[in-house]
Write a protein that holds these residues in place. Structure first.
Motif, PDB file in Angstrom:
ATOM      1  N   THR A 142       0.840  -1.206   0.000  1.00  0.00           N
ATOM      2  CA  THR A 142       0.000   0.000   0.000  1.00  0.00           C
ATOM      3  C   THR A 142       0.870   1.249   0.000  1.00  0.00           C
ATOM      4  O   THR A 142       0.675   2.152  -0.809  1.00  0.00           O
ATOM      5  CB  THR A 142      -0.911   0.023   1.256  1.00  0.00           C
ATOM      6  N   TYR A 145       2.620   1.816  -3.473  1.00  0.00           N
ATOM      7  CA  TYR A 145       1.804   2.330  -4.572  1.00  0.00           C
ATOM      8  C   TYR A 145       1.411   3.792  -4.350  1.00  0.00           C
ATOM      9  O   TYR A 145       1.244   4.541  -5.308  1.00  0.00           O
ATOM     10  CB  TYR A 145       0.575   1.446  -4.794  1.00  0.00           C
ATOM     11  N   ARG A 146       1.285   4.202  -3.072  1.00  0.00           N
ATOM     12  CA  ARG A 146       0.973   5.603  -2.796  1.00  0.00           C
ATOM     13  C   ARG A 146       2.174   6.495  -3.113  1.00  0.00           C
ATOM     14  O   ARG A 146       2.055   7.527  -3.748  1.00  0.00           O
ATOM     15  CB  ARG A 146       0.541   5.793  -1.333  1.00  0.00           C
ATOM     16  N   SER A 149       2.649   6.815  -6.848  1.00  0.00           N
ATOM     17  CA  SER A 149       1.733   7.688  -7.583  1.00  0.00           C
ATOM     18  C   SER A 149       2.037   9.151  -7.267  1.00  0.00           C
ATOM     19  O   SER A 149       1.808  10.026  -8.094  1.00  0.00           O
ATOM     20  CB  SER A 149       0.275   7.347  -7.284  1.00  0.00           C
ATOM     21  N   THR A 158      -3.213   2.169  -8.763  1.00  0.00           N
ATOM     22  CA  THR A 158      -2.783   1.552  -7.508  1.00  0.00           C
ATOM     23  C   THR A 158      -3.301   0.119  -7.416  1.00  0.00           C
ATOM     24  O   THR A 158      -4.300  -0.236  -8.041  1.00  0.00           O
ATOM     25  CB  THR A 158      -3.327   2.329  -6.307  1.00  0.00           C
TER      26      THR A 158
END
Ligand code: UDP
Ligand code: MG
Length: 314
Positions: A142, A145-146, A149, A158
């Motif tokens: 998690t 992917y944050r 981005s 995501t």
């Protein structure tokens, strides 16, 4: 109604998957039934230098089924390169990529194909849940992917992996990207074209253990960021300016103390602290720049991405 008869290539990277490979082959072959007369499938397995019996099991299957094709590498080149080799060799009008451990249900390729026919060039699997993965893996995924981005200029969806189906024109475009440090799940959005997610629940590995130990996972994550973003460099230079500016302020402050007050300036302490702080920072920044230079070095050598030892049923 539809006279089209498509060929769908399914690319499967395999690294030491002897416990799950037979079940994977079975479930992939069973897909044929769900396509009826609409489409044929070819299965392209890439043996990424396995040192267990994976390759032998694949060969056995390939003698029974002509639609099973094998590319075996001369050594382990890594998951992302294996995917690339499969995509390079795929003949299909549509190309799907799926892991060999059955964490992504093969049956979904049917739904991906339907979405593709509805006009989406890229249909990617989006993980709603992840069964059987550790809290640590879920949390780091998690976070990763944050951060990704935030760092990247092109939006990378995501919670997606490499489980996806692409049209021929998307595959052709993707094949033009020959960079060595490959982060396929970022390269596909770069290519563009109409894209749709297909949400699914990621299952537990059928058997065996993850082939992505922490070390490989970290390298993969760093690579994702460095290959898709110049932000680390921008952060480095901004930090430089910030320090320069605070140094100037500090200098002015001390000059003020000297000129207008009797307060003594503690010379040695200030000097030592500043030197230590700045040396540390410079080393970090050189490291960041070095990472990019290392990448340039790797790219300019222009070596092939992989070496094929053997091809079966091509
Ligand atoms: N894999 C590969 N080369 C490697 C590591 C993994 O081809 O060096 C394959 C592996 O066999 C599997 C897929 O890549 O089909 C994903 O690996 P894994 O399931 O171990 O990763 P995880 O799902 O744990 O992230
Ligand atoms: Mg897996």
């Amino acid at each position: 109604m539809l006279p089209t008869h498509h060929l769908i290539s399914i690319v499967v990277p395999v690294f030491n998957e002897e416990e799950s490979i037979q079940e994977t082959i079975k479930r992939l072959l069973a897909l044929r039934g769900s396509f009826d007369n609409e489409a044929n499938i070819e299965l392209i397995f890439i043996d990424d230098g396995s040192n267990d019996s994976s390759l032998r099991l694949l060969r056995d299957a390939a003698t029974r089924e002509q639609c099973i094709k094998i590319i075996s590498f001369s050594r382990n080149f890594g998951h992302q390169i294996a995917i690339t080799a499969g995509i390079d060799a795929a003949q299909g009008d549509y190309v799907a990529v799926i892991d060999a451990d059955l964490q992504d249900p093969p049956e979904l390729i049917r739904d991906m194909y339907s979405l593709a026919l509805a006009g989406y060039d890229v249909v990617y699997g989006k993980r709603r849940t992840r069964a059987g993965e550790t809290m640590f893996k879920k949390l780091t995924a998690t976070a990763f992917y944050r951060i990704l981005s935030y760092m990247c200029e092109i939006p990378i969806p995501t919670d997606t992996g490499d489980f996806r189906l692409m049209s021929r024109r998307a595959v052709n475009a993707l094949s033009e990207l020959r960079e060595r440090h490959r982060f396929v799940r970022g390269m596909v959005p770069w290519v563009g074209f109409p894209t749709a997610p297909l949400e699914y629940d990621r299952e537990e590995r059928f058997a065996g253990t993850s082939k992505y130990p922490l070390r490989k996972m970290l390298a993969f994550a760093t690579n994702g960021i460095l290959s898709f973003s110049r932000k680390p460099l921008a952060v480095a230079s901004r930090l430089g300016f910030l320090v320069l500016f605070s140094g100037l302020l500090l200098g002015l402050y001390m000059l003020g103390l000297k000129l207008f007050t009797d307060i003594p300036v503690a010379g040695l302490t200030v000097i030592l602290l500043t030197i230590i702080m700045f040396s540390g920072m410079q080393i970090i920044l050189i490291g960041v720049v070095g990472e990019y230079i290392a990448r340039i070095f790797e790219e300019v050598k222009g070596r092939p991405l992989y070496v094929v030892a053997e091809k079966v049923n091509f």
